[in-house]
Enzyme design. Structure first.
Site, PDB file in Angstrom:
ATOM      1  N   ASP A   8      31.850  38.260  12.629  1.00  0.00           N
ATOM      2  CA  ASP A   8      30.965  37.189  13.106  1.00  0.00           C
ATOM      3  C   ASP A   8      30.415  37.457  14.506  1.00  0.00           C
ATOM      4  OD1 ASP A   8      31.273  35.885  10.740  1.00  0.00           O
ATOM      5  OD2 ASP A   8      32.575  34.302  11.484  1.00  0.00           O
ATOM      6  N   LYS A  56      34.017  25.925  14.148  1.00  0.00           N
ATOM      7  CA  LYS A  56      33.456  25.649  12.813  1.00  0.00           C
ATOM      8  C   LYS A  56      34.414  26.112  11.722  1.00  0.00           C
ATOM      9  CE  LYS A  56      30.324  28.551  10.730  1.00  0.00           C
ATOM     10  NZ  LYS A  56      30.733  28.835   9.364  1.00  0.00           N
ATOM     11  N   ASN A  57      34.906  27.343  11.839  1.00  0.00           N
ATOM     12  CA  ASN A  57      35.704  27.908  10.741  1.00  0.00           C
ATOM     13  C   ASN A  57      37.114  27.320  10.652  1.00  0.00           C
ATOM     14  OD1 ASN A  57      33.510  29.400  10.122  1.00  0.00           O
ATOM     15  ND2 ASN A  57      34.362  31.385  10.715  1.00  0.00           N
ATOM     16  N   ARG A  62      28.968  27.844   1.827  1.00  0.00           N
ATOM     17  CA  ARG A  62      29.978  28.589   1.092  1.00  0.00           C
ATOM     18  C   ARG A  62      31.369  27.945   1.180  1.00  0.00           C
ATOM     19  NH1 ARG A  62      31.422  33.327  -1.295  1.00  0.00           N
ATOM     20  NH2 ARG A  62      33.526  33.957  -0.821  1.00  0.00           N
ATOM     21  N   ARG A 112      23.647  25.463  11.985  1.00  0.00           N
ATOM     22  CA  ARG A 112      24.802  25.319  11.095  1.00  0.00           C
ATOM     23  C   ARG A 112      26.106  25.466  11.872  1.00  0.00           C
ATOM     24  NH1 ARG A 112      24.937  29.116   6.144  1.00  0.00           N
ATOM     25  NH2 ARG A 112      26.944  28.118   6.194  1.00  0.00           N
ATOM     26  N   ARG A 136      28.893  37.586  -2.233  1.00  0.00           N
ATOM     27  CA  ARG A 136      30.116  36.957  -1.697  1.00  0.00           C
ATOM     28  C   ARG A 136      30.820  36.279  -2.856  1.00  0.00           C
ATOM     29  NH1 ARG A 136      28.746  34.022   3.944  1.00  0.00           N
ATOM     30  NH2 ARG A 136      31.001  34.060   4.190  1.00  0.00           N
ATOM     31  N   PRO A 137      31.520  37.066  -3.683  1.00  0.00           N
ATOM     32  CA  PRO A 137      32.148  36.492  -4.872  1.00  0.00           C
ATOM     33  C   PRO A 137      33.337  35.591  -4.531  1.00  0.00           C
ATOM     34  CG  PRO A 137      32.720  38.813  -4.646  1.00  0.00           C
ATOM     35  CD  PRO A 137      31.810  38.488  -3.511  1.00  0.00           C
ATOM     36  N   ILE A 138      33.815  34.862  -5.540  1.00  0.00           N
ATOM     37  CA  ILE A 138      35.005  34.023  -5.332  1.00  0.00           C
ATOM     38  C   ILE A 138      36.105  34.423  -6.328  1.00  0.00           C
ATOM     39  CG2 ILE A 138      33.925  32.019  -4.214  1.00  0.00           C
ATOM     40  CD1 ILE A 138      33.907  30.677  -7.018  1.00  0.00           C
ATOM     41  N   ASP A 139      36.052  35.685  -6.773  1.00  0.00           N
ATOM     42  CA  ASP A 139      37.029  36.155  -7.765  1.00  0.00           C
ATOM     43  C   ASP A 139      38.474  36.047  -7.275  1.00  0.00           C
ATOM     44  OD1 ASP A 139      35.956  38.131  -5.992  1.00  0.00           O
ATOM     45  OD2 ASP A 139      37.174  39.624  -7.013  1.00  0.00           O
ATOM     46  N   ILE A 196      33.146  44.412   6.755  1.00  0.00           N
ATOM     47  CA  ILE A 196      33.496  43.216   5.968  1.00  0.00           C
ATOM     48  C   ILE A 196      32.400  42.852   4.965  1.00  0.00           C
ATOM     49  CG2 ILE A 196      34.216  40.772   6.073  1.00  0.00           C
ATOM     50  CD1 ILE A 196      36.234  42.665   7.372  1.00  0.00           C
ATOM     51  N   CYS A 201      25.284  31.508   4.112  1.00  0.00           N
ATOM     52  CA  CYS A 201      24.466  32.578   4.668  1.00  0.00           C
ATOM     53  C   CYS A 201      24.446  33.768   3.721  1.00  0.00           C
ATOM     54  CB  CYS A 201      25.053  33.051   6.006  1.00  0.00           C
ATOM     55  SG  CYS A 201      24.634  32.008   7.396  1.00  0.00           S
TER      56      CYS A 201
HETATM   57  C1  UD1 Z   1      35.140  33.477   6.474  1.00  0.00           C
HETATM   58  C2  UD1 Z   1      34.357  32.847   7.609  1.00  0.00           C
HETATM   59  C3  UD1 Z   1      33.191  33.725   8.017  1.00  0.00           C
HETATM   60  C4  UD1 Z   1      33.693  35.118   8.347  1.00  0.00           C
HETATM   61  C5  UD1 Z   1      34.558  35.683   7.225  1.00  0.00           C
HETATM   62  C6  UD1 Z   1      35.207  37.001   7.580  1.00  0.00           C
HETATM   63  C7  UD1 Z   1      34.675  30.482   7.291  1.00  0.00           C
HETATM   64  C8  UD1 Z   1      34.064  29.176   6.948  1.00  0.00           C
HETATM   65  N1  UD1 Z   1      33.887  31.550   7.183  1.00  0.00           N
HETATM   66  O1  UD1 Z   1      34.251  33.594   5.372  1.00  0.00           O
HETATM   67  O2  UD1 Z   1      32.555  33.144   9.149  1.00  0.00           O
HETATM   68  O3  UD1 Z   1      32.578  35.968   8.521  1.00  0.00           O
HETATM   69  O4  UD1 Z   1      35.613  34.760   6.897  1.00  0.00           O
HETATM   70  O5  UD1 Z   1      35.965  36.876   8.737  1.00  0.00           O
HETATM   71  O6  UD1 Z   1      35.825  30.562   7.692  1.00  0.00           O
HETATM   72  N2  UD1 Z   1      35.528  38.512  -1.114  1.00  0.00           N
HETATM   73  C9  UD1 Z   1      35.598  38.888  -2.449  1.00  0.00           C
HETATM   74  N3  UD1 Z   1      36.110  37.984  -3.338  1.00  0.00           N
HETATM   75  C10 UD1 Z   1      36.557  36.746  -2.972  1.00  0.00           C
HETATM   76  C11 UD1 Z   1      36.505  36.389  -1.609  1.00  0.00           C
HETATM   77  C12 UD1 Z   1      35.987  37.297  -0.692  1.00  0.00           C
HETATM   78  O7  UD1 Z   1      35.216  39.983  -2.814  1.00  0.00           O
HETATM   79  O8  UD1 Z   1      37.011  35.988  -3.846  1.00  0.00           O
HETATM   80  C13 UD1 Z   1      34.997  39.486  -0.123  1.00  0.00           C
HETATM   81  C14 UD1 Z   1      33.731  38.956   0.560  1.00  0.00           C
HETATM   82  O9  UD1 Z   1      32.581  39.222  -0.206  1.00  0.00           O
HETATM   83  C15 UD1 Z   1      33.751  39.714   1.869  1.00  0.00           C
HETATM   84  C16 UD1 Z   1      35.255  39.838   2.178  1.00  0.00           C
HETATM   85  O10 UD1 Z   1      35.934  39.619   0.945  1.00  0.00           O
HETATM   86  O11 UD1 Z   1      33.214  40.991   1.699  1.00  0.00           O
HETATM   87  C17 UD1 Z   1      35.768  38.854   3.208  1.00  0.00           C
HETATM   88  O12 UD1 Z   1      35.386  37.544   2.832  1.00  0.00           O
HETATM   89  P1  UD1 Z   1      36.228  36.274   3.252  1.00  0.00           P
HETATM   90  O13 UD1 Z   1      37.281  36.677   4.231  1.00  0.00           O
HETATM   91  O14 UD1 Z   1      36.628  35.568   2.038  1.00  0.00           O
HETATM   92  O15 UD1 Z   1      35.134  35.428   4.032  1.00  0.00           O
HETATM   93  P2  UD1 Z   1      34.817  33.898   3.912  1.00  0.00           P
HETATM   94  O16 UD1 Z   1      36.071  33.128   3.711  1.00  0.00           O
HETATM   95  O17 UD1 Z   1      33.689  33.693   2.985  1.00  0.00           O
END
Ligand code: UD1
Length: 425
Positions: free
Chosen positions: A304, A22-23, A92, A397, A121-124, A326, A116
Site C-alpha cells: 500500500d 481504514k484497514n 472488496r 475512499r 483479487r480472488p476469494i478462493d 503482492i 480498487c
Molecule cells: C488487504 C488490505 C489492502 C492491502 C492488502 C495486502 C484491507 C481492507 N485491505 O487487502 O489494503 O493492500 O491486504 O497487504 O485490509 N488472494 C488470493 N485469494 C484469496 C485472497 C487473496 O489469491 O482468497 C491474493 C490476492 O489476489 C493478493 C494476495 O493474495 O495477490 C494478498 O491479498 P490479501 O492479503 O488478501 O489482500 P486484501 O485482504 O484484499
C-alpha cells in the site's frame, strides 16, 4: 467524477494528526455484528469505505449512530444474512461481513466483492477456509451461500498470508464450541487490532501479529468500547510528501508500525526522529536513490506504500528498482507519473526501474486507485505549476479530511467545487 487542482512547488510544513486506520476499521465494523449488543467504536476514520460499511450494517438490520469519529452500533436486530449486492460491488472488504454473519447467524450470502482494480483479487482462500471449518458453501446464479454445518476443531494453513482470509477465518470461528488455528496467517498490525477488538467483547483469540493465530469459540460476546489503531499508510503517505517537497512534518498519534518504510526513507536521506507517539520527518537536500524496494507481507515493505515510494524515487538521484510482490497489476500510477515527467521503465506490471530527475512537471492526470491517487497528489505537490488530478473519489475512499490536512501544512489544493464556488463569489 471530482478532481483536485494542486499548485505545487512549495515545501510542506506543520503538524498532521493521523486518523484511525481504514484497514483496521473495516473488519472491526464487520465484527460489530458478532455481539448482538452495543459496540462503541472510537477513532473511526470518516472515509467513504467506512460509510459503505455503515450502509451494509444498516441494511443487515443494525442501528448505527455516528458522533464525529465515534460509531455506536447496536446489532441486536440483525435479521438479514445476505449482504447487499450493490454495496458489495463498491468495496472488496465487504466480503469480511461473511465471517461475522456465519458466526452470529450460522449463514451468509454474498456476491463477488468490488474494490480498487489491482489485478485479479480472488476469494478462493476465504471460501476454501470456510469449507475446512465445516461450513457448506454453494453458488447459485453468482451468489455465494454459506451455512454452518458440522462444527469441529481445525487447523487451516493458508497458501499465502492473505489479510482478508485471515480476518474472515477469525470472524467466522470466534463463536461456538470449537478451536480454529490459522497457520501462515497474515501478521499485519490491523489483524492484531481485530483480535483486540473481538477480545474486548469477551472473545478468546491469541497470536495475532504472528504467523499463527488460535481462535477459541465463545458462547456469547458482550458490549464493548474500543478505539481503532492509527493508520500507518496515511502516516507513510505524509512522510513521502515531506520528502518529495523537502519539507518538515510532525505526525501526531502515529501507529509506530512503519519500520520498513522508515528504513527506505532514511536510506534516501530523510531525517526521522520519534518522541512518544509523534514522528518528525525533515528533508533538506536532493535525495539519493539507487534503492531496491520489494513489497511483501508485514513486516516487509507494504504494497500500500508502493505507489507513493515510486513517486518519491522519481526525485531521487540514481536508478532505483521496485518489485511489486503482492498484486499483479498495481502499476496504473506509472503512466500517470510519466505524464508528469518521471523517468520510469516498466519491465512488466510488477517490475519497474525509476531514474531520478530534478523535478516533475505539472500535468493533468487520473487517479486509478486509492494509493496510486495519493501518489499523484504527492507528485503534484512537488511539481512547479498547477496539476489536475481526476477521479479523486478513489482517494476519498481511504484518506480522512485529505484536502483539509494538506491545506494545514501549506499545500495549495482545491476541489473543482471549491474553484466554482470561488468563481461565483
Ligand atoms: C488487504 C488490505 C489492502 C492491502 C492488502 C495486502 C484491507 C481492507 N485491505 O487487502 O489494503 O493492500 O491486504 O497487504 O485490509 N488472494 C488470493 N485469494 C484469496 C485472497 C487473496 O489469491 O482468497 C491474493 C490476492 O489476489 C493478493 C494476495 O493474495 O495477490 C494478498 O491479498 P490479501 O492479503 O488478501 O489482500 P486484501 O485482504 O484484499
Amino acid at each position: 467524477m471530482a478532481k483536485y487542482h494542486v499548485i505545487g512547488g512549495k515545501k510542506v510544513q506543520g503538524d498532521v494528526l493521523i486518523s484511525g486506520a481504514k484497514n483496521a476499521a473495516l473488519p472491526i465494523l464487520a465484527a460489530a455484528v458478532l455481539n448482538g449488543g452495543v459496540s462503541v467504536i472510537k477513532n473511526c476514520p470518516d472515509i467513504s469505505d467506512v460509510r459503505v460499511s455503515v450502509d451494509i450494517l444498516r441494511k443487515l438490520g443494525a442501528y448505527v449512530d455516528c458522533d464525529g469519529n465515534t460509531l455506536i452500533i447496536e446489532s441486536k436486530d440483525i435479521g438479514k444474512t445476505a449482504i447487499d449486492r450493490k454495496l458489495m460491488e463498491k468495496m472488496r472488504s465487504s466480503v469480511i461481513f461473511a465471517g461475522s454473519l456465519i458466526a452470529r447467524c450460522g449463514e451468509a450470502a454474498f456476491f463477488a466483492p468490488g474494490g480498487c482494480a489491482l489485478g485479479k483479487r480472488p476469494i478462493d482462500m476465504h471460501i476454501g477456509s470456510f469449507k475446512k471449518m465445516g461450513i457448506d458453501v454453494r453458488e447459485e446464479n453468482g451468489e455465494i451461500i454459506c451455512g454452518k454445518n458440522k462444527e469441529h476443531d481445525c487447523i487451516i494453513e493458508l497458501p499465502v498470508p492473505s489479510v482478508g482470509a485471515t480476518e474472515n477465518i477469525m470472524l467466522a470461528s470466534c463463536m461456538g464450541k470449537s478451536m480454529t488455528r490459522i497457520k501462515n496467517a497474515a501478521a499485519e498490525p490491523e489483524i492484531e487490532d481485530l483480535q483486540n477488538f473481538i477480545n474486548s467483547m469477551g472473545g478468546k483469540i491469541v497470536g495475532a501479529g504472528s504467523s499463527e493465530i488460535t481462535i477459541y469459540g465463545c458462547e456469547k460476546l458482550h458490549d464493548c468500547e474500543y478505539s481503532v489503531m492509527s493508520d500507518r499508510i496515511e502516516e507513510g503517505t505524509f512522510m513521502c510528501m515531506a520528502a518529495m517537497t523537502c519539507g518538515e512534518l510532525n505526525l501526531k498519534n502515529i501507529s509506530g508500525k512503519n519500520k520498513a518504510l522508515e528504513e527506505v526513507l532514511c536510506g534516501v536521506g530523510c531525517d526521522i526522529s520519534h518522541s512518544g507517539n509523534e514522528l518528525r520527518i525533515k528533508t533538506e537536500k536532493m535525495l539519493k536513490g539507487g534503492l531496491d524496494v520489494k513489497t511483501g507481507y508485514y513486516p516487509q515493505f507494504p504494497t500500500d506504500m508502493q505507489p507513493q515510494i515510486t513517486a518519491l524515487l522519481t526525485l531521487c538521484r540514481g536508478e532505483s528498482r521496485i518489485t511489486e510482490n503482492i498484486f499483479e497489476s498495481r502499476d496504473r500510477h506509472i503512466d500517470e507519473l510519466i505524464k508528469m515527467g518521471a523517468d520510469i521503465k516498466k519491465r512488466d506490471s510488477r517490475n519497474f526501474t525509476v531514474k531520478g530527475t530534478d523535478r516533475l512537471n505539472a500535468a493533468q492526470v487520473c487517479a486509478r486507485d486509492l494509493r496510486g491517487g495519493a501518489a499523484l497528489v504527492a507528485a503534484a505537490m512537488s511539481a512547479e505549476g498547477e496539476s489536475i488530478i481526476n477521479d479523486i473519489e478513489y482517494i476519498q475512499r481511504g484518506y480522512e479530511k485529505f484536502e483539509d490536512k494538506l491545506k494545514n501544512i501549506g499545500v495549495s489544493i482545491k476541489t473543482e467545487k471549491e474553484i466554482c464556488d470561488d468563481e461565483k463569489n
